[in-house]
Motif scaffolding. Structure first.
Motif, PDB file in Angstrom:
ATOM      1  N   SER A 103       0.843  -1.178   0.000  1.00 50.74           N
ATOM      2  CA  SER A 103       0.000   0.000   0.000  1.00 50.74           C
ATOM      3  C   SER A 103       0.883   1.235   0.000  1.00 50.74           C
ATOM      4  N   VAL A 104       0.282   2.351  -0.283  1.00 51.55           N
ATOM      5  CA  VAL A 104       1.059   3.586  -0.347  1.00 51.55           C
ATOM      6  C   VAL A 104       1.683   3.887   1.008  1.00 51.55           C
ATOM      7  N   SER A 105       0.924   3.724   2.059  1.00 50.95           N
ATOM      8  CA  SER A 105       1.468   4.068   3.374  1.00 50.95           C
ATOM      9  C   SER A 105       2.590   3.124   3.772  1.00 50.95           C
ATOM     10  N   ALA A 106       2.463   1.861   3.412  1.00 52.12           N
ATOM     11  CA  ALA A 106       3.544   0.924   3.724  1.00 52.12           C
ATOM     12  C   ALA A 106       4.799   1.288   2.946  1.00 52.12           C
ATOM     13  N   ALA A 107       4.606   1.591   1.680  1.00 51.49           N
ATOM     14  CA  ALA A 107       5.749   2.001   0.879  1.00 51.49           C
ATOM     15  C   ALA A 107       6.376   3.267   1.457  1.00 51.49           C
ATOM     16  N   GLN A 108       5.523   4.148   1.891  1.00 58.87           N
ATOM     17  CA  GLN A 108       6.021   5.395   2.462  1.00 58.87           C
ATOM     18  C   GLN A 108       6.896   5.146   3.685  1.00 58.87           C
ATOM     19  N   SER A 109       6.403   4.315   4.603  1.00 57.41           N
ATOM     20  CA  SER A 109       7.186   4.079   5.814  1.00 57.41           C
ATOM     21  C   SER A 109       8.494   3.375   5.491  1.00 57.41           C
ATOM     22  N   ARG A 110       8.466   2.503   4.495  1.00 57.58           N
ATOM     23  CA  ARG A 110       9.713   1.838   4.126  1.00 57.58           C
ATOM     24  C   ARG A 110      10.712   2.830   3.535  1.00 57.58           C
ATOM     25  N   VAL A 111      10.229   3.677   2.669  1.00 55.20           N
ATOM     26  CA  VAL A 111      11.137   4.656   2.081  1.00 55.20           C
ATOM     27  C   VAL A 111      11.711   5.567   3.163  1.00 55.20           C
ATOM     28  N   GLN A 112      10.866   5.976   4.073  1.00 53.20           N
ATOM     29  CA  GLN A 112      11.350   6.853   5.138  1.00 53.20           C
ATOM     30  C   GLN A 112      12.408   6.170   5.984  1.00 53.20           C
ATOM     31  N   LYS A 113      12.183   4.892   6.273  1.00 52.55           N
ATOM     32  CA  LYS A 113      13.187   4.173   7.065  1.00 52.55           C
ATOM     33  C   LYS A 113      14.486   4.038   6.298  1.00 52.55           C
ATOM     34  N   LEU A 114      14.375   3.751   5.016  1.00 51.03           N
ATOM     35  CA  LEU A 114      15.588   3.617   4.211  1.00 51.03           C
ATOM     36  C   LEU A 114      16.344   4.938   4.158  1.00 51.03           C
ATOM     37  N   GLU A 115      15.608   6.023   4.132  1.00 50.55           N
ATOM     38  CA  GLU A 115      16.267   7.328   4.128  1.00 50.55           C
ATOM     39  C   GLU A 115      16.914   7.613   5.487  1.00 50.55           C
ATOM     40  N   LYS A 116      16.194   7.322   6.542  1.00 51.12           N
ATOM     41  CA  LYS A 116      16.731   7.616   7.871  1.00 51.12           C
ATOM     42  C   LYS A 116      17.942   6.760   8.193  1.00 51.12           C
ATOM     43  N   ARG A 117      17.948   5.544   7.696  1.00 51.77           N
ATOM     44  CA  ARG A 117      19.083   4.669   7.975  1.00 51.77           C
ATOM     45  C   ARG A 117      20.261   4.988   7.073  1.00 51.77           C
ATOM     46  N   GLY A 118      20.083   5.883   6.151  1.00 51.72           N
ATOM     47  CA  GLY A 118      21.195   6.271   5.296  1.00 51.72           C
ATOM     48  C   GLY A 118      21.414   5.327   4.137  1.00 51.72           C
ATOM     49  N   ILE A 119      20.519   4.381   3.954  1.00 48.63           N
ATOM     50  CA  ILE A 119      20.669   3.477   2.818  1.00 48.63           C
ATOM     51  C   ILE A 119      20.317   4.226   1.535  1.00 48.63           C
ATOM     52  N   ILE A 120      19.292   5.050   1.618  1.00 47.87           N
ATOM     53  CA  ILE A 120      19.061   6.013   0.552  1.00 47.87           C
ATOM     54  C   ILE A 120      19.730   7.312   0.978  1.00 47.87           C
ATOM     55  N   ARG A 121      20.798   7.650   0.295  1.00 43.84           N
ATOM     56  CA  ARG A 121      21.530   8.854   0.687  1.00 43.84           C
ATOM     57  C   ARG A 121      20.878  10.119   0.171  1.00 43.84           C
ATOM     58  N   GLY A 122      20.169  10.009  -0.896  1.00 43.03           N
ATOM     59  CA  GLY A 122      19.562  11.195  -1.469  1.00 43.03           C
ATOM     60  C   GLY A 122      19.113  10.891  -2.881  1.00 43.03           C
ATOM     61  N   TYR A 123      18.858  11.956  -3.595  1.00 42.72           N
ATOM     62  CA  TYR A 123      18.379  11.806  -4.968  1.00 42.72           C
ATOM     63  C   TYR A 123      19.169  12.763  -5.849  1.00 42.72           C
ATOM     64  N   ALA A 124      19.440  12.327  -7.074  1.00 44.43           N
ATOM     65  CA  ALA A 124      20.269  13.146  -7.943  1.00 44.43           C
ATOM     66  C   ALA A 124      19.853  12.963  -9.390  1.00 44.43           C
ATOM     67  N   ALA A 125      20.042  14.007 -10.165  1.00 45.47           N
ATOM     68  CA  ALA A 125      19.878  13.886 -11.606  1.00 45.47           C
ATOM     69  C   ALA A 125      21.087  13.160 -12.173  1.00 45.47           C
ATOM     70  N   VAL A 126      20.852  12.340 -13.163  1.00 46.38           N
ATOM     71  CA  VAL A 126      21.934  11.648 -13.850  1.00 46.38           C
ATOM     72  C   VAL A 126      22.291  12.467 -15.074  1.00 46.38           C
ATOM     73  N   ILE A 127      23.496  12.964 -15.091  1.00 46.71           N
ATOM     74  CA  ILE A 127      23.895  13.939 -16.103  1.00 46.71           C
ATOM     75  C   ILE A 127      24.906  13.339 -17.060  1.00 46.71           C
TER      76      ILE A 127
END
Lengths: 161, 161
Positions: free
Chosen positions: B52-76
DNA sequence: CATGAAAAAGCGGCCGC
DNA sequence: GCGGCCGCTTTTTCATG
């Protein structure tokens, strides 16, 4: 593809990064911002560059259409996400008549992140990322079964930046 | 685009090894999707993963907080954006007692994209990107003035992927 | 190229299961 | 921990000057 001028590449201290045709300082600013934050909104870009939102939008769209912005990606810490081992793999073809096929054949192999053709002894340098040392061995074996090459691996101990 | 996990016998990266990584298959799926498209929305991620959207949301947030997702960038595409020359620079310290200072000192030099510490003869491998051959020479000179090292450069002729 | 509107979409918090 | 709903905010897009 646009064939560009053969303009002399002598360095001009006043244009440090910008030189390609059709890319001005504001485009560079947009690229830098989007590189640092791929989720920056058009209004953020507009505010940072002093442009209006619509102007920023048209610039971004042009950059995307010209392929200068290839896309957007999350930046992932692979060390924390289950692929702790990265390595450079220098690839030397055993049969140079088939050298040009190599990148295509390597493209679909799992774990090979990048493939560069380089000037010098090895023809290609790969960046690979695997879950463990034994997986690295597996990957190298797979490479050897896929293309006739010799390889030399340099394990990355740490990525500083 | 291919992803990781040649699932084989020895190592399992996707098991909840309690101490380090609580990364399950759905987290991996999210990471792969976000790596391919850093602007994927939560609803896209939810649909693709069967969450569900909320489940996906909480997972993404956790991945961001744990530093596994460092950020987002354009590929140039730097080749098209005014920095057509990339190279690997192998760096060998002349004075190994000060080896550990090197990455920090190199960090702020313009044109040095990445710095890896590697196992093998050179201590570090840099990925550099410059506007012209003469700028590459400049950059190498600057490196030599900044840290006591010898360097060996390998120009990248083409980036296949 | 700037401005301003309208329309659309994503996000985050609530709930119950 | 997961799933669904609803309101709010933001962004995008398109008109115009």
């Amino acid at each position: 593809m646009s064939v560009q001028n053969n303009r002399d590449d002598k360095d001009r201290a006043d244009e440090p990064v910008t030189s390609s045709a059709g890319i001005d300082a504001k485009d560079v600013a947009i690229l830098n911002l989007l590189e640092a934050d791929g989720r920056a909104t058009l209004s953020q870009l507009a505010k940072a560059t002093g442009l209006s939102v619509s102007a920023a939008q048209s610039r971004v769209q042009k950059l995307e259409k010209r392929g200068i912005i290839r896309g957007y990606a999350a930046v992932i810490d692979y060390e924390r996400s289950g692929l702790p081992i990265s390595a450079f793999v220098s690839v030397t073809p055993l049969d140079y008549t088939r050298e040009s096929e190599i990148p295509n054949k390597l493209h679909d192999i799992d774990g090979i992140i990048s493939c560069y053709s380089v000037a010098g002894a090895p023809s290609f340098v790969l960046l690979v990322r695997v879950a463990s040392p034994s997986k690295l061995e597996e990957l190298l074996n797979l490479i050897h079964r896929t293309v006739p090459v010799s390889t030399e691996s340099t394990v990355i101990l740490k990525t500083y930046f």
